[in-house]
Design a protein around this motif. Sequence first.
Motif, PDB file in Angstrom:
ATOM      1  N   ALA A   9     -22.844   5.592  13.192  1.00 28.28           N
ATOM      2  CA  ALA A   9     -22.104   6.730  13.047  1.00 28.28           C
ATOM      3  C   ALA A   9     -20.862   6.886  13.896  1.00 28.28           C
ATOM      4  N   GLU A  10     -19.790   7.369  13.685  1.00 25.08           N
ATOM      5  CA  GLU A  10     -18.812   7.353  14.411  1.00 25.08           C
ATOM      6  C   GLU A  10     -18.606   8.674  15.443  1.00 25.08           C
ATOM      7  N   ASP A  11     -18.090   8.642  16.440  1.00 24.65           N
ATOM      8  CA  ASP A  11     -18.044   9.784  17.301  1.00 24.65           C
ATOM      9  C   ASP A  11     -16.768  10.603  16.808  1.00 24.65           C
ATOM     10  N   ASP A  12     -16.847  11.731  16.870  1.00 24.08           N
ATOM     11  CA  ASP A  12     -15.807  12.531  16.136  1.00 24.08           C
ATOM     12  C   ASP A  12     -14.533  12.320  17.028  1.00 24.08           C
ATOM     13  N   PHE A  13     -13.361  12.189  16.506  1.00 26.28           N
ATOM     14  CA  PHE A  13     -12.042  11.730  16.889  1.00 26.28           C
ATOM     15  C   PHE A  13     -11.111  12.414  15.796  1.00 26.28           C
ATOM     16  N   ASP A  14     -10.045  12.712  16.696  1.00 26.98           N
ATOM     17  CA  ASP A  14      -8.712  13.231  16.108  1.00 26.98           C
ATOM     18  C   ASP A  14      -7.976  11.978  15.397  1.00 26.98           C
ATOM     19  N   LEU A  15      -7.580  12.277  14.210  1.00 24.10           N
ATOM     20  CA  LEU A  15      -6.816  11.112  13.644  1.00 24.10           C
ATOM     21  C   LEU A  15      -5.445  11.108  14.209  1.00 24.10           C
ATOM     22  N   PRO A  16      -4.852   9.969  14.586  1.00 20.03           N
ATOM     23  CA  PRO A  16      -3.408  10.187  15.005  1.00 20.03           C
ATOM     24  C   PRO A  16      -2.596  10.383  13.994  1.00 20.03           C
ATOM     25  N   ASP A  17      -1.146  11.150  14.352  1.00 17.56           N
ATOM     26  CA  ASP A  17      -0.390  11.667  13.301  1.00 17.56           C
ATOM     27  C   ASP A  17      -0.058  10.744  12.180  1.00 17.56           C
ATOM     28  N   GLY A  18      -0.231  11.367  10.837  1.00 15.85           N
ATOM     29  CA  GLY A  18       0.426  10.239   9.977  1.00 15.85           C
ATOM     30  C   GLY A  18      -0.768   9.429   9.366  1.00 15.85           C
ATOM     31  N   VAL A  19      -1.830   9.250   9.937  1.00 12.25           N
ATOM     32  CA  VAL A  19      -2.919   8.541   9.455  1.00 12.25           C
ATOM     33  C   VAL A  19      -4.068   9.176   8.652  1.00 12.25           C
ATOM     34  N   GLY A  20      -4.285   8.488   7.650  1.00  9.09           N
ATOM     35  CA  GLY A  20      -5.193   9.156   6.512  1.00  9.09           C
ATOM     36  C   GLY A  20      -6.825   8.289   6.837  1.00  9.09           C
ATOM     37  N   ARG A  21      -7.612   9.094   6.031  1.00 12.12           N
ATOM     38  CA  ARG A  21      -9.182   8.441   5.852  1.00 12.12           C
ATOM     39  C   ARG A  21      -9.300   8.057   4.554  1.00 12.12           C
ATOM     40  N   LEU A  22     -10.617   7.821   4.473  1.00 12.43           N
ATOM     41  CA  LEU A  22     -11.037   7.045   3.131  1.00 12.43           C
ATOM     42  C   LEU A  22     -10.892   8.282   1.807  1.00 12.43           C
ATOM     43  N   ASP A  84     -26.833  -7.077  16.800  1.00 15.16           N
ATOM     44  CA  ASP A  84     -25.684  -7.755  17.285  1.00 15.16           C
ATOM     45  C   ASP A  84     -24.334  -7.671  16.756  1.00 15.16           C
ATOM     46  N   LYS A  85     -24.203  -6.607  15.750  1.00 15.64           N
ATOM     47  CA  LYS A  85     -23.211  -6.290  15.080  1.00 15.64           C
ATOM     48  C   LYS A  85     -22.291  -5.129  15.840  1.00 15.64           C
ATOM     49  N   VAL A  86     -20.912  -5.340  15.676  1.00 21.43           N
ATOM     50  CA  VAL A  86     -20.071  -4.237  16.103  1.00 21.43           C
ATOM     51  C   VAL A  86     -19.000  -3.807  14.922  1.00 21.43           C
ATOM     52  N   VAL A  87     -18.586  -2.671  14.786  1.00 17.59           N
ATOM     53  CA  VAL A  87     -17.574  -2.479  13.835  1.00 17.59           C
ATOM     54  C   VAL A  87     -16.292  -1.957  14.714  1.00 17.59           C
ATOM     55  N   ILE A  88     -15.073  -2.866  14.525  1.00 14.73           N
ATOM     56  CA  ILE A  88     -13.768  -2.194  15.412  1.00 14.73           C
ATOM     57  C   ILE A  88     -13.096  -1.209  14.458  1.00 14.73           C
ATOM     58  N   ARG A  89     -12.834  -0.171  14.922  1.00 11.85           N
ATOM     59  CA  ARG A  89     -11.942   1.001  14.138  1.00 11.85           C
ATOM     60  C   ARG A  89     -10.548   0.456  14.313  1.00 11.85           C
ATOM     61  N   SER A 151     -10.832   1.499  18.667  1.00 16.59           N
ATOM     62  CA  SER A 151     -12.027   1.618  19.342  1.00 16.59           C
ATOM     63  C   SER A 151     -13.288   0.726  18.826  1.00 16.59           C
ATOM     64  N   THR A 152     -14.385   0.766  19.282  1.00 17.89           N
ATOM     65  CA  THR A 152     -15.545  -0.091  18.831  1.00 17.89           C
ATOM     66  C   THR A 152     -16.536   0.939  18.476  1.00 17.89           C
ATOM     67  N   ILE A 153     -17.320   0.452  17.466  1.00 16.88           N
ATOM     68  CA  ILE A 153     -18.765   1.338  16.947  1.00 16.88           C
ATOM     69  C   ILE A 153     -19.724   0.535  17.175  1.00 16.88           C
ATOM     70  N   ILE A 154     -20.897   0.831  17.696  1.00 18.26           N
ATOM     71  CA  ILE A 154     -21.968  -0.038  17.827  1.00 18.26           C
ATOM     72  C   ILE A 154     -23.115   0.796  17.336  1.00 18.26           C
ATOM     73  N   PRO A 155     -24.157   0.177  16.552  1.00 21.14           N
ATOM     74  CA  PRO A 155     -25.160   0.781  15.973  1.00 21.14           C
ATOM     75  C   PRO A 155     -26.196   1.488  17.203  1.00 21.14           C
ATOM     76  N   HIS A 156     -26.600   2.666  16.835  1.00 20.58           N
ATOM     77  CA  HIS A 156     -27.571   3.092  17.832  1.00 20.58           C
ATOM     78  C   HIS A 156     -29.033   2.899  17.126  1.00 20.58           C
ATOM     79  N   GLN A 157     -29.942   2.748  18.094  1.00 20.26           N
ATOM     80  CA  GLN A 157     -31.043   2.436  17.569  1.00 20.26           C
ATOM     81  C   GLN A 157     -32.034   3.758  17.516  1.00 20.26           C
ATOM     82  N   VAL A 158     -32.683   4.000  16.664  1.00 19.01           N
ATOM     83  CA  VAL A 158     -33.389   5.477  16.282  1.00 19.01           C
ATOM     84  C   VAL A 158     -34.614   4.856  15.969  1.00 19.01           C
ATOM     85  N   GLN A 159     -35.728   5.863  16.325  1.00 23.31           N
ATOM     86  CA  GLN A 159     -37.106   5.762  15.814  1.00 23.31           C
ATOM     87  C   GLN A 159     -37.333   6.348  14.572  1.00 23.31           C
TER      88      GLN A 159
END
Length: 175
Positions: A9-22, A84-89, A151-159
Amino acid sequence: LTNMQYQWAEDDFDLPDGVGRLDLPAPVSDKKYVMYHGTTRQSAQSILATGFRQSADGMLGPGVYLSRDLQKASRYPINHPEYDKVVIRVEVNVGKVIAINRQGHPRQKTWHDSRYADVYDTAWVPPGCGMVPSDLEEDCVWDPNQIKIMSTIIPHQVQAFYGYGAQGYMFPFLQ
């Protein structure tokens, strides 16, 4: 029954000016997009320290492989332990984009080679076109200098708790 699972999951973040999402169907040439690159923790440290480098080859030839889809990026490296995975945003200026929508496309590995006509900065594989097993989009950016690490995104362990649904099938409940 309980079992440990991982949630991306991503933390909520503001998009930089002029940058689009999916939410756009295809990347538009000369626009900037948030994209993601899935890797191992060790490789992520190297990328964060020295930046991205072009791969030697791949389905679309040399380049940096990314996706505008976090779900796609979080699968990589395939068959690697989730913890051991990381996603780089990243923020990417896609430059001139070509759609590669089938295996054997005449520009599949030559999209950045002027000997074969126009030069493109990014090759885009549309979702659902059958090029990749996940059927999710993929992008290959020729020049690592078009990529800015955010930034980076790491997976959060959930039960996960397993219960029985209305039809008697077991399914996980994530907490």
